[in-house]
Design a protein around this motif. Structure first.
Motif, short mmCIF file in Angstrom:
data_model
loop_
_atom_site.label_atom_id
_atom_site.label_comp_id
_atom_site.label_asym_id
_atom_site.label_seq_id
_atom_site.Cartn_x
_atom_site.Cartn_y
_atom_site.Cartn_z
N VAL A 137 9.00 5.65 -7.62
CA VAL A 137 8.71 4.48 -7.57
C VAL A 137 9.30 3.92 -6.06
CG1 VAL A 137 10.37 3.18 -8.29
CG2 VAL A 137 8.16 1.95 -8.36
N LEU A 138 8.31 3.27 -5.42
CA LEU A 138 8.71 2.36 -4.13
C LEU A 138 8.72 1.02 -4.44
CD1 LEU A 138 7.07 3.09 -0.49
CD2 LEU A 138 7.20 0.55 -1.64
N ILE A 139 9.81 0.30 -4.07
CA ILE A 139 10.04 -1.14 -4.35
C ILE A 139 10.29 -1.90 -3.07
CG2 ILE A 139 11.17 -2.89 -5.54
CD1 ILE A 139 12.20 -0.43 -7.42
N THR A 140 9.60 -3.05 -2.90
CA THR A 140 9.88 -3.87 -1.65
C THR A 140 9.51 -5.27 -1.81
OG1 THR A 140 9.33 -3.84 0.86
CG2 THR A 140 7.67 -3.29 -0.61
N THR A 141 9.27 -6.01 -1.00
CA THR A 141 9.04 -7.42 -1.04
C THR A 141 7.97 -7.74 -0.62
OG1 THR A 141 10.50 -7.90 0.82
CG2 THR A 141 11.56 -8.27 -1.12
N LEU A 142 7.48 -8.94 -0.78
CA LEU A 142 5.91 -9.32 -0.48
C LEU A 142 6.11 -10.70 0.19
CD1 LEU A 142 4.23 -9.04 -4.17
CD2 LEU A 142 4.16 -7.42 -2.25
N PHE A 143 5.71 -10.81 1.51
CA PHE A 143 5.80 -12.24 2.14
C PHE A 143 4.60 -12.88 2.57
CE2 PHE A 143 10.18 -10.78 3.61
CZ PHE A 143 10.66 -11.98 4.14
N ASP A 144 3.74 -12.53 1.62
CA ASP A 144 2.33 -13.03 1.74
C ASP A 144 1.67 -13.40 0.25
OD1 ASP A 144 1.03 -10.60 1.14
OD2 ASP A 144 0.53 -10.42 3.27
N ASP A 145 0.68 -13.98 0.15
CA ASP A 145 0.07 -14.01 -1.17
C ASP A 145 -1.03 -12.86 -1.39
OD1 ASP A 145 -1.82 -15.21 0.37
OD2 ASP A 145 -1.80 -17.29 -0.49
N ALA A 146 -0.94 -12.04 -0.53
CA ALA A 146 -2.21 -11.11 -0.47
C ALA A 146 -1.58 -9.73 -1.16
CB ALA A 146 -2.51 -10.67 1.02
N GLY A 147 -0.37 -9.57 -1.44
CA GLY A 147 0.30 -8.42 -2.03
C GLY A 147 0.59 -7.24 -1.03
N THR A 148 0.62 -7.92 0.24
CA THR A 148 1.09 -6.67 1.15
C THR A 148 2.52 -6.33 1.11
OG1 THR A 148 -0.38 -7.99 2.81
CG2 THR A 148 1.22 -6.44 3.79
N LEU A 149 2.80 -5.16 1.07
CA LEU A 149 3.98 -4.46 0.90
C LEU A 149 4.84 -4.36 1.86
CD1 LEU A 149 2.91 -1.35 -1.42
CD2 LEU A 149 4.04 -3.56 -2.18
N TRP A 150 5.92 -5.20 2.18
CA TRP A 150 6.76 -5.37 3.05
C TRP A 150 7.40 -4.36 3.79
CZ3 TRP A 150 7.08 -8.64 6.94
CH2 TRP A 150 8.35 -9.20 7.26
N TYR A 151 7.16 -3.82 5.04
CA TYR A 151 7.58 -2.89 6.00
C TYR A 151 6.88 -1.40 5.62
CZ TYR A 151 10.98 -4.32 9.22
OH TYR A 151 11.67 -4.83 10.35
N VAL A 152 5.79 -1.55 4.80
CA VAL A 152 5.14 -0.40 4.63
C VAL A 152 4.20 -0.34 5.62
CG1 VAL A 152 3.44 0.66 3.06
CG2 VAL A 152 5.45 -0.35 2.11
N PRO A 153 4.02 0.59 6.66
CA PRO A 153 3.12 0.35 7.75
C PRO A 153 1.53 0.69 7.43
CG PRO A 153 4.84 2.26 8.21
CD PRO A 153 4.85 1.56 6.73
N GLU A 154 0.88 -0.05 8.13
CA GLU A 154 -0.52 -0.36 7.79
C GLU A 154 -1.42 0.97 8.06
OE1 GLU A 154 -3.88 -2.70 6.68
OE2 GLU A 154 -1.75 -3.31 6.82
N ALA A 155 -0.80 1.79 8.97
CA ALA A 155 -1.42 3.07 9.18
C ALA A 155 -1.34 4.18 8.27
CB ALA A 155 -0.99 3.38 10.62
N SER A 156 -0.03 4.12 7.39
CA SER A 156 0.27 5.15 6.46
C SER A 156 0.22 4.65 4.91
CB SER A 156 1.36 5.62 6.93
OG SER A 156 2.47 4.77 7.11
#
Length: 351
Positions: A137-156
């Motif tokens: 599992v990968l666990i991170t935080t969310l800094f928006d209400d769109a569910g964007t995974l914090w510090y997970v690069p958009e490109a990958s």
């Protein structure tokens, strides 16, 4: 900041540069075993790993596995929080070590020599190393209400998503107590003994600190607090909305300097950016400054306008981590320090 420039003008990039405060660096640059396991880098399973595991995250998504994850990869701040609850991780991403090789403030008590660092700056995430860890599992935080995974690069992100399910804990537009509780719930699901003497004591300390801060603000309601962050060219003044720590402090009575809605608009409501010439725009009795490595620290600020600020001259400046490590052990001192600062503060502002 190089990571800020690489992020360009995306909302996530703005957040990466300065979190919930000092976010505008981008804009400026561009225009498992017993639950008491020591955890970090441990290849042992937690007690919870004996049966099926599921967890519903703050995106409303439920991850289900045959047993509790033992190969965990997490954003460094999340890893630090899980470590405080006795849950280890295999790999981390996000600000983990400083240029001199020491643990970053966001790494908390992690032994960074015992985890695989997949990326240390924004947009850096080694997918090959991630795959080699065979993550559960990968666990991170969310800094928006769109569910964007914090510090997970958009490109990958798509490649990363195929390798393991993810869990997101929201730290967006809510009070600190909510994500703290959610992280505790997550840790418990992973095998943490959340009723242990250590954790119970940490939670009690946090509650006592909250009561102390409330009492301090009640005794000195006129003490004005400014949340700031410094970069080479810009000084950022945070609004008290959106950031989990500031929202909670405000609920406890802290009298924050509040930029206008118009001033906050350019950053999506997070902060107002000021030139150093205008750093005296707001009167404040206490200043809490971004203590992350992405920001210039108060003792390194040479701007004359900064040095002339009443709160600075009075020595009423303390640190603040806009991305709090979500364990009661790490958050209690944040409240204690602010309470002490307000208790001792001299009224130096005009308002």
């Amino acid at each position: 900041m190089s990571n800020a420039r690489a992020a360009h003008l995306t909302r996530r990039g703005i957040l990466a540069a300065g979190g919930a405060l000092g976010l505008g660096a981008v804009l400026a640059a561009c225009g498992d075993e017993s639950s008491t396991s020591s955890g970090t880098g441990s290849d042992k399973e937690t007690a919870a790993a004996k049966g099926p595991w599921s967890f519903k995250d703050d995106r409303g998504e439920t991850v289900k596995t045959d047993k509790a994850p033992s190969n965990i990869v997490a954003f460094v701040g999340v890893a630090a929080a899980l470590h405080d609850y006795g849950i280890g991780v295999k790999g981390v991403f996000g600000p983990t070590k400083t240029t001199d090789g020491k643990a970053d403030v966001q790494a908390g008590d992690l032994d960074i020599s015992k985890v695989e660092i997949l990326g240390n700056v924004w947009d850096e995430f080694n997918v090959e190393k991630y795959a080699a860890l065979a993550p559960d599992v990968l666990i991170t935080t969310l800094f928006d209400d769109a569910g964007t995974l914090w510090y997970v690069p958009e490109a990958s992100k798509d490649k990363i998503a195929k390798l393991a399910p993810s869990v997101g804990i929201s730290v967006y537009d809510r009070q600190l107590t909510e994500p703290l509780q959610r992280m505790l719930e997550l840790a418990k699901s992973l095998g943490a003994d959340t009723g242990s003497e250590k954790i119970t004591a940490a939670k009690k300390r946090f509650e006592d600190a909250a009561a102390r801060l409330r009492a301090a603000t009640k005794a000195k309601p006129d003490v004005k607090v400014l949340a700031g962050s410094a970069s080479q060219d810009i000084f950022y003044v945070s609004g008290s909305n959106l950031s989990i720590d500031l929202e909670y402090f405000k609920a406890l009575g802290v009298n924050f300097v509040e930029p206008s809605a118009a001033a906050l608009k350019a950053s999506g409501g997070w902060f107002e950016n000021l030139s150093w010439e205008n750093v005296d725009k707001y009167d404040a009795d206490v200043i809490i400054m971004d203590n992350r490595t992405s920001a210039i620290q108060p003792d390194a600020i040479e701007e004359a306008t900064w040095k002339k600020l009443p709160a600075v001259k009075a020595g009423q400046v303390i640190g603040r981590n806009p991305e709090p490590i979500l364990s009661y052990d790490k958050c209690a001192p944040l409240l204690e320090e602010l309470a002490e600062a307000i208790e001792k503060a001299k009224k130096v502002s005009q308002g």
